[in-house]
Design an enzyme around this catalytic site. Structure first.
Site, PDB file in Angstrom:
ATOM      1  N   ARG A  59      16.849 -49.305  44.549  1.00 32.47           N
ATOM      2  CA  ARG A  59      16.345 -49.246  45.933  1.00 32.47           C
ATOM      3  C   ARG A  59      14.939 -48.641  45.958  1.00 32.47           C
ATOM      4  O   ARG A  59      14.059 -49.123  46.672  1.00 32.47           O
ATOM      5  CB  ARG A  59      17.292 -48.431  46.812  1.00 32.47           C
ATOM      6  CG  ARG A  59      16.981 -48.577  48.284  1.00 32.47           C
ATOM      7  CD  ARG A  59      17.747 -47.617  49.138  1.00 32.47           C
ATOM      8  NE  ARG A  59      17.416 -46.240  48.830  1.00 32.47           N
ATOM      9  CZ  ARG A  59      17.863 -45.198  49.498  1.00 32.47           C
ATOM     10  NH1 ARG A  59      18.695 -45.371  50.521  1.00 32.47           N
ATOM     11  NH2 ARG A  59      17.523 -43.976  49.156  1.00 32.47           N
ATOM     12  N   ASP A  96      25.377 -55.897  54.951  1.00 32.04           N
ATOM     13  CA  ASP A  96      25.738 -54.936  55.991  1.00 32.04           C
ATOM     14  C   ASP A  96      26.274 -55.679  57.197  1.00 32.04           C
ATOM     15  O   ASP A  96      25.875 -56.823  57.443  1.00 32.04           O
ATOM     16  CB  ASP A  96      24.522 -54.096  56.403  1.00 32.04           C
ATOM     17  CG  ASP A  96      24.960 -52.823  57.104  1.00 32.04           C
ATOM     18  OD1 ASP A  96      25.168 -51.807  56.427  1.00 32.04           O
ATOM     19  OD2 ASP A  96      25.148 -52.859  58.340  1.00 32.04           O
ATOM     20  N   TYR A 173      27.098 -50.949  68.155  1.00 33.70           N
ATOM     21  CA  TYR A 173      25.768 -50.717  67.565  1.00 33.70           C
ATOM     22  C   TYR A 173      24.680 -51.420  68.375  1.00 33.70           C
ATOM     23  O   TYR A 173      23.575 -50.914  68.528  1.00 33.70           O
ATOM     24  CB  TYR A 173      25.748 -51.183  66.103  1.00 33.70           C
ATOM     25  CG  TYR A 173      26.382 -50.167  65.179  1.00 33.70           C
ATOM     26  CD1 TYR A 173      25.651 -49.087  64.696  1.00 33.70           C
ATOM     27  CD2 TYR A 173      27.723 -50.264  64.815  1.00 33.70           C
ATOM     28  CE1 TYR A 173      26.231 -48.133  63.863  1.00 33.70           C
ATOM     29  CE2 TYR A 173      28.313 -49.315  63.981  1.00 33.70           C
ATOM     30  CZ  TYR A 173      27.567 -48.258  63.515  1.00 33.70           C
ATOM     31  OH  TYR A 173      28.141 -47.312  62.699  1.00 33.70           O
TER      32      TYR A 173
HETATM   33  O1  CP3 Z   1      29.802 -51.617  48.853  1.00 33.79           O
HETATM   34  C1  CP3 Z   1      30.137 -52.091  49.970  1.00 33.79           C
HETATM   35  O2  CP3 Z   1      31.095 -51.650  50.641  1.00 33.79           O
HETATM   36  C2  CP3 Z   1      29.406 -53.306  50.502  1.00 33.79           C
HETATM   37  C3  CP3 Z   1      28.308 -53.109  51.343  1.00 33.79           C
HETATM   38  C4  CP3 Z   1      28.444 -52.538  52.749  1.00 33.79           C
HETATM   39  C5  CP3 Z   1      27.420 -51.742  53.327  1.00 33.79           C
HETATM   40  N1  CP3 Z   1      27.738 -51.526  54.619  1.00 33.79           N
HETATM   41  C6  CP3 Z   1      26.214 -51.283  52.613  1.00 33.79           C
HETATM   42  C7  CP3 Z   1      25.410 -50.196  53.159  1.00 33.79           C
HETATM   43  C8  CP3 Z   1      29.432 -52.721  53.718  1.00 33.79           C
HETATM   44  C9  CP3 Z   1      30.766 -53.424  53.617  1.00 33.79           C
HETATM   45  C10 CP3 Z   1      28.952 -52.079  54.905  1.00 33.79           C
HETATM   46  C11 CP3 Z   1      29.693 -52.092  56.167  1.00 33.79           C
HETATM   47  C12 CP3 Z   1      29.177 -51.317  57.291  1.00 33.79           C
HETATM   48  N2  CP3 Z   1      27.881 -51.100  57.652  1.00 33.79           N
HETATM   49  C13 CP3 Z   1      30.002 -50.716  58.274  1.00 33.79           C
HETATM   50  C14 CP3 Z   1      31.508 -50.823  58.324  1.00 33.79           C
HETATM   51  C15 CP3 Z   1      32.189 -49.877  57.413  1.00 33.79           C
HETATM   52  C16 CP3 Z   1      31.994 -48.438  57.798  1.00 33.79           C
HETATM   53  O3  CP3 Z   1      31.307 -47.732  57.039  1.00 33.79           O
HETATM   54  O4  CP3 Z   1      32.531 -48.019  58.831  1.00 33.79           O
HETATM   55  C17 CP3 Z   1      29.160 -50.085  59.190  1.00 33.79           C
HETATM   56  C18 CP3 Z   1      29.599 -49.309  60.410  1.00 33.79           C
HETATM   57  C19 CP3 Z   1      27.821 -50.334  58.802  1.00 33.79           C
HETATM   58  C20 CP3 Z   1      26.566 -49.912  59.477  1.00 33.79           C
HETATM   59  C21 CP3 Z   1      25.767 -49.003  58.651  1.00 33.79           C
HETATM   60  N3  CP3 Z   1      25.064 -49.376  57.532  1.00 33.79           N
HETATM   61  C22 CP3 Z   1      25.574 -47.618  58.845  1.00 33.79           C
HETATM   62  C23 CP3 Z   1      26.206 -46.823  59.965  1.00 33.79           C
HETATM   63  C24 CP3 Z   1      24.744 -47.184  57.828  1.00 33.79           C
HETATM   64  C25 CP3 Z   1      24.164 -45.778  57.681  1.00 33.79           C
HETATM   65  C26 CP3 Z   1      25.133 -44.797  57.250  1.00 33.79           C
HETATM   66  C27 CP3 Z   1      25.383 -44.880  55.779  1.00 33.79           C
HETATM   67  O5  CP3 Z   1      26.536 -44.750  55.350  1.00 33.79           O
HETATM   68  O6  CP3 Z   1      24.405 -45.037  55.038  1.00 33.79           O
HETATM   69  C28 CP3 Z   1      24.464 -48.283  56.991  1.00 33.79           C
HETATM   70  C29 CP3 Z   1      23.650 -48.272  55.746  1.00 33.79           C
HETATM   71  C30 CP3 Z   1      24.253 -48.856  54.524  1.00 33.79           C
HETATM   72  N4  CP3 Z   1      25.107 -49.909  54.465  1.00 33.79           N
HETATM   73  C31 CP3 Z   1      23.973 -48.428  53.194  1.00 33.79           C
HETATM   74  C32 CP3 Z   1      24.688 -49.272  52.341  1.00 33.79           C
HETATM   75  C33 CP3 Z   1      24.661 -49.268  50.834  1.00 33.79           C
HETATM   76  C34 CP3 Z   1      23.017 -47.301  52.799  1.00 33.79           C
HETATM   77  C35 CP3 Z   1      21.660 -47.876  52.687  1.00 33.79           C
HETATM   78  C36 CP3 Z   1      20.727 -46.978  51.944  1.00 33.79           C
HETATM   79  O7  CP3 Z   1      20.248 -46.021  52.550  1.00 33.79           O
HETATM   80  O8  CP3 Z   1      20.458 -47.290  50.781  1.00 33.79           O
END
Ligand code: CP3
Length: 379
Positions: A59, A96, A173
């Site tokens: 990243r 995502d 969201y």
């Molecule tokens: O490995 C996996 O599970 C596959 C990838 C995946 C991501 N997000 C990658 C991600 C999946 C299946 C999700 C689903 C997702 N995204 C949900 C549903 C599951 C849950 O956690 O309740 C939700 C609500 C989101 C929205 C989202 N995306 C949030 C709220 C955030 C910030 C909070 C956090 O945990 O970082 C993200 C960012 C995100 N999605 C990252 C990743 C790898 C982090 C990105 C980074 O900063 O590198």
């Protein structure tokens, strides 16, 4: 490159046998369908993420999370990171849930340490009336391509999970504009203008369905729906604003591809009170958060669905031998016969989890469940 589907185009009767043979580890699919497995399969929500140093390094090199998931090759590379380290039984597409509202024009960005932000959250009636269902093979082409690239790279090692947010969670969201503590704008809309909320949910349900079906068409073998925000609703509001729209997505999903059934999993965080009705949607499996007892959940859903869960993700902060003890407790809580159980966490892996603790967890689950039944603790 020959597409998987082409191989079997003229031999539909042979689909099932041949395509099953293409998976060298189908324990996850079998457990989802409540079939016997040699051990309890395990994968982890957010298994490809910031707790992995190789993820953080990549990243850093490419500059952002969005650049990773918008590039099919990079998305594939990240999805395979956890599988290179641990003998996990499933892969999940690296993307995502918020790509859908982004494709609907809401302008998504991910801000370091703050999470997702929409430039144009849904705050006025005009914007809501203008919502449209994006073409998943156009605006979300990168997602379909990430699925097919990852499926190809997996080469049948384990099944690939495609996913969407539930219509209600996506709407949360879209209305709040990012992560919310009090869901102020959503709740105001639900109670003041339920008609507007229903309109949003109507469009988002179609968008979620077409996006998930596009993933299945591109090679996803399991369809997962994350209702991460469902648990903030009253029972009446859950029945009105979340469940019917999730049900609609499940009902519209492609159920079979190349002779293989495509199971669906619904994960409702905080949904413990509504397991029976969620199990009634027609999904194959329920994902459980860590607040719900697995054995109790099993009794309540009465064998209708398989269960996936549900170790407290923060148990992974403990030392590896403690992690193993906690894993065994979760497996035992399901009951003596572990048919129909997929081991997972009750929510995503925390970014502060040491990878060696994940290794200990995967090892413990496989080792403990592989033991002959007679040596296992019975209750
Ligand atoms: O490995 C996996 O599970 C596959 C990838 C995946 C991501 N997000 C990658 C991600 C999946 C299946 C999700 C689903 C997702 N995204 C949900 C549903 C599951 C849950 O956690 O309740 C939700 C609500 C989101 C929205 C989202 N995306 C949030 C709220 C955030 C910030 C909070 C956090 O945990 O970082 C993200 C960012 C995100 N999605 C990252 C990743 C790898 C982090 C990105 C980074 O900063 O590198």
């Amino acid at each position: 490159m020959k597409k998987d589907g082409d191989i079997f185009r003229f031999a539909s009767n042979e689909f099932s046998e041949k395509s099953a043979a293409r998976l060298s580890n189908d324990s996850f699919l079998r457990a989802l369908f409540k079939e016997e497995t040699a051990y309890t399969p395990i994968w982890l929500m957010r298994q490809a993420g910031r707790y992995l140093p190789e993820y953080r390094a990549l990243r850093e090199r490419v500059g952002s999370f969005a650049r990773l998931y918008k590039d099919p090759e990079l998305s594939c590379e990240v999805a395979l990171f956890p599988l290179a380290r641990f003998p996990l039984d499933a892969a999940i597409v690296f993307s995502d849930i918020l790509t859908i509202p982004d494709a609907m024009g809401l302008g998504l960005s991910f801000i370091e340490n703050e999470g997702p932000k929409f430039e144009y959250p849904l705050r006025d009636e005009r914007a809501i009336r203008e919502l449209f269902v994006p073409d998943p093979f156009d605006r979300l082409r990168y997602l379909a391509d990430a699925v097919s690239t990852t499926r190809h790279a997996l080469a049948g090692r384990v099944p690939l999970i495609g996913f969407t947010g539930s219509p209600y969670t996506l709407a949360c969201y879209m209305i709040e504009g990012g992560i919310s503590k009090d869901y102020r704008f959503v709740k105001t809309m639900i109670y003041d203008r339920p008609d507007l909320m229903h309109h949003i949910l109507d469009v988002v349900a179609d968008a979620a369905l077409s996006c998930l079906n596009a993933q299945i068409e591109s090679g996803a073998q399991v369809a997962m729906i994350f209702d991460s925000c469902g648990g903030v609703l009253s029972t009446a509001a859950f029945r009105e604003f979340s469940l019917p729209y999730t049900r609609r997505v499940v009902a519209g999903l492609i159920k079979e591809k190349e002779g293989e059934r495509i199971p669906s999993i619904i994960f409702t965080k905080g949904g413990g009170a509504w397991l029976e009705s969620i199990a009634d949607t027609g999904c194959a499996s329920l994902g459980l958060d860590w607040m719900t007892d697995l054995g109790e959940a099993r009794r309540r859903v009465g064998g209708k669905v398989s269960l996936q869960g549900n170790l407290d993700p923060q148990a992974l902060f403990a030392a590896p031998d403690r992690v193993a003890v906690e894993a065994v407790k979760v497996i035992d809580s399901y009951g003596p016969d572990a048919t129909g159980l997929v081991f997972n966490l009750g929510h995503g892996v925390s970014q502060f989890t040491p990878p060696e603790h994940v290794a200990a967890l995967v090892e413990a689950v496989h080792r403990y469940t592989r033991k002959p039944k007679s040596t296992k603790k019975t209750r």
